[in-house]
Design an enzyme around this catalytic site. Structure first.
Site, PDB file in Angstrom:
ATOM      1  N   GLY A  15     -56.696   4.936 -31.476  1.00  0.00           N
ATOM      2  CA  GLY A  15     -57.121   6.329 -31.610  1.00  0.00           C
ATOM      3  C   GLY A  15     -56.284   7.078 -32.639  1.00  0.00           C
ATOM      4  O   GLY A  15     -56.826   7.704 -33.571  1.00  0.00           O
ATOM      5  N   VAL A  16     -54.983   7.015 -32.499  1.00  0.00           N
ATOM      6  CA  VAL A  16     -54.088   7.758 -33.395  1.00  0.00           C
ATOM      7  C   VAL A  16     -54.067   7.138 -34.791  1.00  0.00           C
ATOM      8  O   VAL A  16     -54.141   7.842 -35.807  1.00  0.00           O
ATOM      9  CB  VAL A  16     -52.656   7.816 -32.791  1.00  0.00           C
ATOM     10  CG1 VAL A  16     -51.674   8.397 -33.791  1.00  0.00           C
ATOM     11  CG2 VAL A  16     -52.659   8.637 -31.503  1.00  0.00           C
ATOM     12  N   THR A 103     -48.184   2.196 -32.694  1.00  0.00           N
ATOM     13  CA  THR A 103     -48.332   1.417 -31.458  1.00  0.00           C
ATOM     14  C   THR A 103     -47.406   2.030 -30.411  1.00  0.00           C
ATOM     15  O   THR A 103     -46.645   2.957 -30.702  1.00  0.00           O
ATOM     16  CB  THR A 103     -47.910  -0.046 -31.668  1.00  0.00           C
ATOM     17  OG1 THR A 103     -46.475  -0.114 -31.724  1.00  0.00           O
ATOM     18  CG2 THR A 103     -48.489  -0.621 -32.948  1.00  0.00           C
ATOM     19  N   SER A 104     -47.477   1.487 -29.200  1.00  0.00           N
ATOM     20  CA  SER A 104     -46.436   1.859 -28.230  1.00  0.00           C
ATOM     21  C   SER A 104     -45.669   0.582 -27.871  1.00  0.00           C
ATOM     22  O   SER A 104     -45.201   0.410 -26.764  1.00  0.00           O
ATOM     23  CB  SER A 104     -47.057   2.501 -26.990  1.00  0.00           C
ATOM     24  OG  SER A 104     -48.079   1.679 -26.482  1.00  0.00           O
ATOM     25  N   VAL A 162     -43.020  13.625 -29.335  1.00  0.00           N
ATOM     26  CA  VAL A 162     -42.978  14.679 -28.309  1.00  0.00           C
ATOM     27  C   VAL A 162     -43.928  15.794 -28.730  1.00  0.00           C
ATOM     28  O   VAL A 162     -43.816  16.309 -29.846  1.00  0.00           O
ATOM     29  CB  VAL A 162     -41.545  15.265 -28.148  1.00  0.00           C
ATOM     30  CG1 VAL A 162     -41.540  16.376 -27.115  1.00  0.00           C
ATOM     31  CG2 VAL A 162     -40.542  14.189 -27.785  1.00  0.00           C
ATOM     32  N   ALA A 164     -47.069  15.834 -29.620  1.00  0.00           N
ATOM     33  CA  ALA A 164     -48.057  15.514 -30.660  1.00  0.00           C
ATOM     34  C   ALA A 164     -47.761  16.278 -31.953  1.00  0.00           C
ATOM     35  O   ALA A 164     -46.674  16.121 -32.513  1.00  0.00           O
ATOM     36  CB  ALA A 164     -49.477  15.772 -30.149  1.00  0.00           C
ATOM     37  N   LEU A 166     -47.275  19.510 -32.387  1.00  0.00           N
ATOM     38  CA  LEU A 166     -46.461  20.729 -32.252  1.00  0.00           C
ATOM     39  C   LEU A 166     -45.070  20.502 -32.864  1.00  0.00           C
ATOM     40  O   LEU A 166     -44.498  19.426 -32.701  1.00  0.00           O
ATOM     41  CB  LEU A 166     -46.307  21.117 -30.771  1.00  0.00           C
ATOM     42  CG  LEU A 166     -47.579  21.439 -29.992  1.00  0.00           C
ATOM     43  CD1 LEU A 166     -47.251  21.708 -28.525  1.00  0.00           C
ATOM     44  CD2 LEU A 166     -48.286  22.644 -30.599  1.00  0.00           C
ATOM     45  N   GLY A 222     -61.307  11.489 -18.988  1.00  0.00           N
ATOM     46  CA  GLY A 222     -60.487  10.821 -20.008  1.00  0.00           C
ATOM     47  C   GLY A 222     -59.134  11.480 -20.232  1.00  0.00           C
ATOM     48  O   GLY A 222     -58.466  11.203 -21.222  1.00  0.00           O
ATOM     49  N   ASP A 236     -43.785   9.351 -18.559  1.00  0.00           N
ATOM     50  CA  ASP A 236     -44.095   9.920 -19.877  1.00  0.00           C
ATOM     51  C   ASP A 236     -43.277  11.201 -20.106  1.00  0.00           C
ATOM     52  O   ASP A 236     -42.680  11.395 -21.170  1.00  0.00           O
ATOM     53  CB  ASP A 236     -45.602  10.206 -19.955  1.00  0.00           C
ATOM     54  CG  ASP A 236     -46.016  10.840 -21.278  1.00  0.00           C
ATOM     55  OD1 ASP A 236     -45.943  10.148 -22.306  1.00  0.00           O
ATOM     56  OD2 ASP A 236     -46.395  12.035 -21.283  1.00  0.00           O
ATOM     57  N   LYS A 240     -40.053  11.956 -22.748  1.00  0.00           N
ATOM     58  CA  LYS A 240     -39.977  13.090 -23.670  1.00  0.00           C
ATOM     59  C   LYS A 240     -38.700  13.898 -23.427  1.00  0.00           C
ATOM     60  O   LYS A 240     -38.051  14.356 -24.370  1.00  0.00           O
ATOM     61  CB  LYS A 240     -41.226  13.960 -23.538  1.00  0.00           C
ATOM     62  CG  LYS A 240     -42.472  13.247 -24.076  1.00  0.00           C
ATOM     63  CD  LYS A 240     -43.754  13.967 -23.707  1.00  0.00           C
ATOM     64  CE  LYS A 240     -44.978  13.209 -24.229  1.00  0.00           C
ATOM     65  NZ  LYS A 240     -46.228  13.688 -23.653  1.00  0.00           N
TER      66      LYS A 240
HETATM   67  P1  NHO Z   1     -54.096   2.917 -28.752  1.00  0.00           P
HETATM   68  O1  NHO Z   1     -55.446   3.509 -28.981  1.00  0.00           O
HETATM   69  O2  NHO Z   1     -53.851   2.032 -27.601  1.00  0.00           O
HETATM   70  O3  NHO Z   1     -53.739   2.110 -30.095  1.00  0.00           O
HETATM   71  C1  NHO Z   1     -52.654   1.234 -30.225  1.00  0.00           C
HETATM   72  C2  NHO Z   1     -52.884   0.371 -31.469  1.00  0.00           C
HETATM   73  O4  NHO Z   1     -51.719  -0.436 -31.679  1.00  0.00           O
HETATM   74  C3  NHO Z   1     -54.057  -0.598 -31.361  1.00  0.00           C
HETATM   75  O5  NHO Z   1     -54.714  -0.664 -32.607  1.00  0.00           O
HETATM   76  C4  NHO Z   1     -53.371  -1.942 -31.079  1.00  0.00           C
HETATM   77  O6  NHO Z   1     -54.150  -3.040 -31.503  1.00  0.00           O
HETATM   78  C5  NHO Z   1     -52.131  -1.780 -31.913  1.00  0.00           C
HETATM   79  N1  NHO Z   1     -51.012  -2.653 -31.554  1.00  0.00           N
HETATM   80  C6  NHO Z   1     -50.385  -2.768 -30.359  1.00  0.00           C
HETATM   81  N2  NHO Z   1     -49.399  -3.688 -30.435  1.00  0.00           N
HETATM   82  C7  NHO Z   1     -49.394  -4.162 -31.706  1.00  0.00           C
HETATM   83  C8  NHO Z   1     -48.616  -5.128 -32.418  1.00  0.00           C
HETATM   84  N3  NHO Z   1     -47.638  -5.789 -31.812  1.00  0.00           N
HETATM   85  N4  NHO Z   1     -48.891  -5.348 -33.727  1.00  0.00           N
HETATM   86  C9  NHO Z   1     -49.888  -4.671 -34.350  1.00  0.00           C
HETATM   87  N5  NHO Z   1     -50.646  -3.750 -33.732  1.00  0.00           N
HETATM   88  C10 NHO Z   1     -50.414  -3.505 -32.434  1.00  0.00           C
HETATM   89  O7  NHO Z   1     -52.960   4.065 -28.672  1.00  0.00           O
HETATM   90  P2  NHO Z   1     -53.000   5.526 -29.321  1.00  0.00           P
HETATM   91  O8  NHO Z   1     -53.549   6.519 -28.383  1.00  0.00           O
HETATM   92  O9  NHO Z   1     -53.580   5.427 -30.692  1.00  0.00           O
HETATM   93  O10 NHO Z   1     -51.427   5.852 -29.420  1.00  0.00           O
HETATM   94  C11 NHO Z   1     -50.650   5.308 -30.438  1.00  0.00           C
HETATM   95  C12 NHO Z   1     -49.208   5.778 -30.314  1.00  0.00           C
HETATM   96  O11 NHO Z   1     -49.181   7.192 -30.394  1.00  0.00           O
HETATM   97  C13 NHO Z   1     -48.525   5.408 -28.974  1.00  0.00           C
HETATM   98  O12 NHO Z   1     -47.158   5.140 -29.194  1.00  0.00           O
HETATM   99  C14 NHO Z   1     -48.677   6.688 -28.173  1.00  0.00           C
HETATM  100  O13 NHO Z   1     -47.698   6.839 -27.169  1.00  0.00           O
HETATM  101  C15 NHO Z   1     -48.469   7.699 -29.281  1.00  0.00           C
HETATM  102  N6  NHO Z   1     -48.931   9.001 -28.927  1.00  0.00           N
HETATM  103  C16 NHO Z   1     -50.244   9.228 -28.606  1.00  0.00           C
HETATM  104  C17 NHO Z   1     -50.632  10.461 -28.160  1.00  0.00           C
HETATM  105  C18 NHO Z   1     -52.089  10.719 -27.857  1.00  0.00           C
HETATM  106  O14 NHO Z   1     -52.504  11.853 -27.591  1.00  0.00           O
HETATM  107  N7  NHO Z   1     -52.946   9.696 -27.922  1.00  0.00           N
HETATM  108  C19 NHO Z   1     -49.626  11.432 -28.022  1.00  0.00           C
HETATM  109  C20 NHO Z   1     -48.323  11.193 -28.447  1.00  0.00           C
HETATM  110  C21 NHO Z   1     -47.996   9.959 -28.894  1.00  0.00           C
HETATM  111  O15 NHO Z   1     -49.154  13.674 -27.826  1.00  0.00           O
HETATM  112  C22 NHO Z   1     -49.830  12.634 -27.262  1.00  0.00           C
HETATM  113  C23 NHO Z   1     -49.336  12.402 -25.824  1.00  0.00           C
HETATM  114  O16 NHO Z   1     -48.179  12.316 -25.573  1.00  0.00           O
HETATM  115  C24 NHO Z   1     -50.365  12.228 -24.804  1.00  0.00           C
HETATM  116  C25 NHO Z   1     -49.757  12.135 -23.393  1.00  0.00           C
HETATM  117  N8  NHO Z   1     -50.466  11.108 -22.644  1.00  0.00           N
HETATM  118  C26 NHO Z   1     -49.852  13.468 -22.666  1.00  0.00           C
HETATM  119  O17 NHO Z   1     -49.238  14.442 -23.118  1.00  0.00           O
HETATM  120  O18 NHO Z   1     -50.522  13.545 -21.586  1.00  0.00           O
END
Ligand code: NHO
Length: 377
Positions: A15-16, A103-104, A162, A164, A166, A222, A236, A240
């Site tokens: 997604g990101v 990734t995470s 932390v 997103a 902001l 979702g 989580d 942070k």
């Molecule tokens: P996805 O959609 O699971 O995508 C992960 C990608 O990484 C996939 O393409 C996967 O194939 C790839 N991948 C994993 N391991 C790999 C490896 N070893 N080699 C190559 N590729 C690999 O995850 P997202 O949603 O796109 O998130 C990506 C990162 O952004 C994560 O670290 C996540 O923690 C971070 N992030 C996302 C959000 C969000 O809103 N989606 C936020 C912050 C950081 O501010 C957001 C937040 O904190 C939301 C939180 N849940 C809340 O406040 O409630």
């Protein structure tokens, strides 16, 4: 003058990652259409878990607009981080390569010091790197040019780890670098927990639904992880808090080294699936309903907050009661809010509020960091 080339490797196209690549493409166009282009962006690597695409040569990058087709038609597995670091260290303009880790993945996070020490910059929303053991944190900043590493090292930026998009981490840094003293940071740090409690106990009385019904609803919309326990365990928010505390100078050992209130009933901690968990939750509604009624009697609302007491060197995560007129009590939707109490902002805190989750705003935080790094290279 000749524009400088910046070579970009993107790990993670979920997604990101997708949102980031689309914002990067638009940035690249804006840069190139400037009357005096200063920067040229070259995508040289893109990877997801199962496969990766590598540019044929540095002078023949992957067109950003067709990264998805290039990746889909590739049969190459992702490079191990040290091999990717070696490849990027050979960029024609040394020190002009940037890894974006979307990734995470913990192994990738653990390899940041390798990239940085080879002059490759790292920009990431991955919380794992900054909230796992303190030794990893120290190793990252010891290796970075914007930490205590040499000027030839890469830069590290992680605004989106932390809140997103902001401006939270940059604000903490600005406060400290301008000589302010942060005494306390508190807020609603999770979009999921924000949504859940704003629905469970909206302002104006205890008229939200039962807790289990609200959890199910949030999941169906979702707003939670597929298994809501991954949100309700508080980790989580604890991660942070760990990042913020460390930036403010509190050497927190790990996100499990301070009190974190889990909202998962003991009996449901070990059930196998998220489905079973959601099905079993109604039998425990009475416990949290009692806490809600108690808050309602005092005219207050319940919110799930993270607190960093910088003066005492302590963190805490859990439910607290707030007056509806308090900024935390009055939060809406899935918004995040961060209040910074400092020597300068003693009685009236510096408050940052807004959407704290979602791909577009997270990608914006990453892109803003990338632009900062381009300016430094
Ligand atoms: P996805 O959609 O699971 O995508 C992960 C990608 O990484 C996939 O393409 C996967 O194939 C790839 N991948 C994993 N391991 C790999 C490896 N070893 N080699 C190559 N590729 C690999 O995850 P997202 O949603 O796109 O998130 C990506 C990162 O952004 C994560 O670290 C996540 O923690 C971070 N992030 C996302 C959000 C969000 O809103 N989606 C936020 C912050 C950081 O501010 C957001 C937040 O904190 C939301 C939180 N849940 C809340 O406040 O409630």
């Amino acid at each position: 003058s000749v524009p400088k080339n910046v070579y970009v490797a993107v790990i993670g196209t979920g997604g990101v990652g997708k949102a980031f690549l689309s914002q990067l493409e638009a940035l690249s166009h804006r840069y190139l259409s400037s009357p005096t282009p200063k920067t040229r962006i070259s995508l040289v690597y893109a990877a997801r878990s199962s496969k990766a695409v590598l540019a044929n040569a540095y002078h023949d990058p992957i067109p950003i607009s067709s990264w998805s087709d290039s990746l889909n038609s590739s049969s190459t597995p992702p490079l191990e981080p040290p091999a990717l670091a070696d490849f990027l260290a050979k960029a024609p303009a040394p020190g002009r390569a940037v890894v974006i880790d979307n990734t995470s993945n913990e192994d990738i996070a653990r390899s940041y010091p390798i990239f940085l020490s080879k002059g490759v910059s790292v920009v990431t929303p991955n919380k794992k790197a900054f909230s796992s053991d303190l030794d990893l944190w120290k190793a990252i900043f010891a290796a970075a040019a914007n930490g205590s590493g040499p000027a030839t090292a890469g830069y590290i930026y992680h605004e989106a780890s932390v809140g997103a998009g902001l401006p939270i981490i940059s604000t903490v840094k600005d406060l400290i670098e301008t000589g302010d003293i942060i005494t306390r940071i508190e807020g609603v740090l999770s979009g999921t927990m924000s949504f859940l409690f704003n629905s469970f106990m909206p302002i104006g009385g205890a008229n939200g639904g039962g807790f289990s019904a609200e959890v199910r609803n949030a999941r169906d919309l979702g707003y939670t992880e597929p298994d809501p326990r991954d949100d309700l365990n508080g980790l989580d928010v604890a991660r942070k808090c760990t990042v913020l505390a460390r930036l403010a100078g509190v050497p927190v050992a790990s996100p499990t080294s301070f009190p974190v209130q889990s909202l998962i009933p003991k009996e449901l901690e070990n059930v196998k699936t998220g489905e079973e968990f959601v099905d079993g939750l109604p039998q425990f509604d009475a416990q949290i309903e009692a806490v809600k009624q108690e808050a309602a009697k005092e005219g207050k609302v319940l919110r799930y907050v993270g607190t960093v007491d910088v003066t005492k060197g302590e963190c805490e995560v859990g439910l607290r009661k707030f007056d509806p007129s308090h900024p935390i009590g009055g939060l809406k939707g899935s918004d995040n809010i961060f209040s910074f109490y400092t020597k300068r902002y003693e009685t009236s805190p510096l408050v940052i509020q807004g959407s704290g989750a979602g791909a577009e705003v997270t990608a914006m935080g990453i892109l803003a960091d990338f632009i900062k790094v381009c300016g430094l290279l």
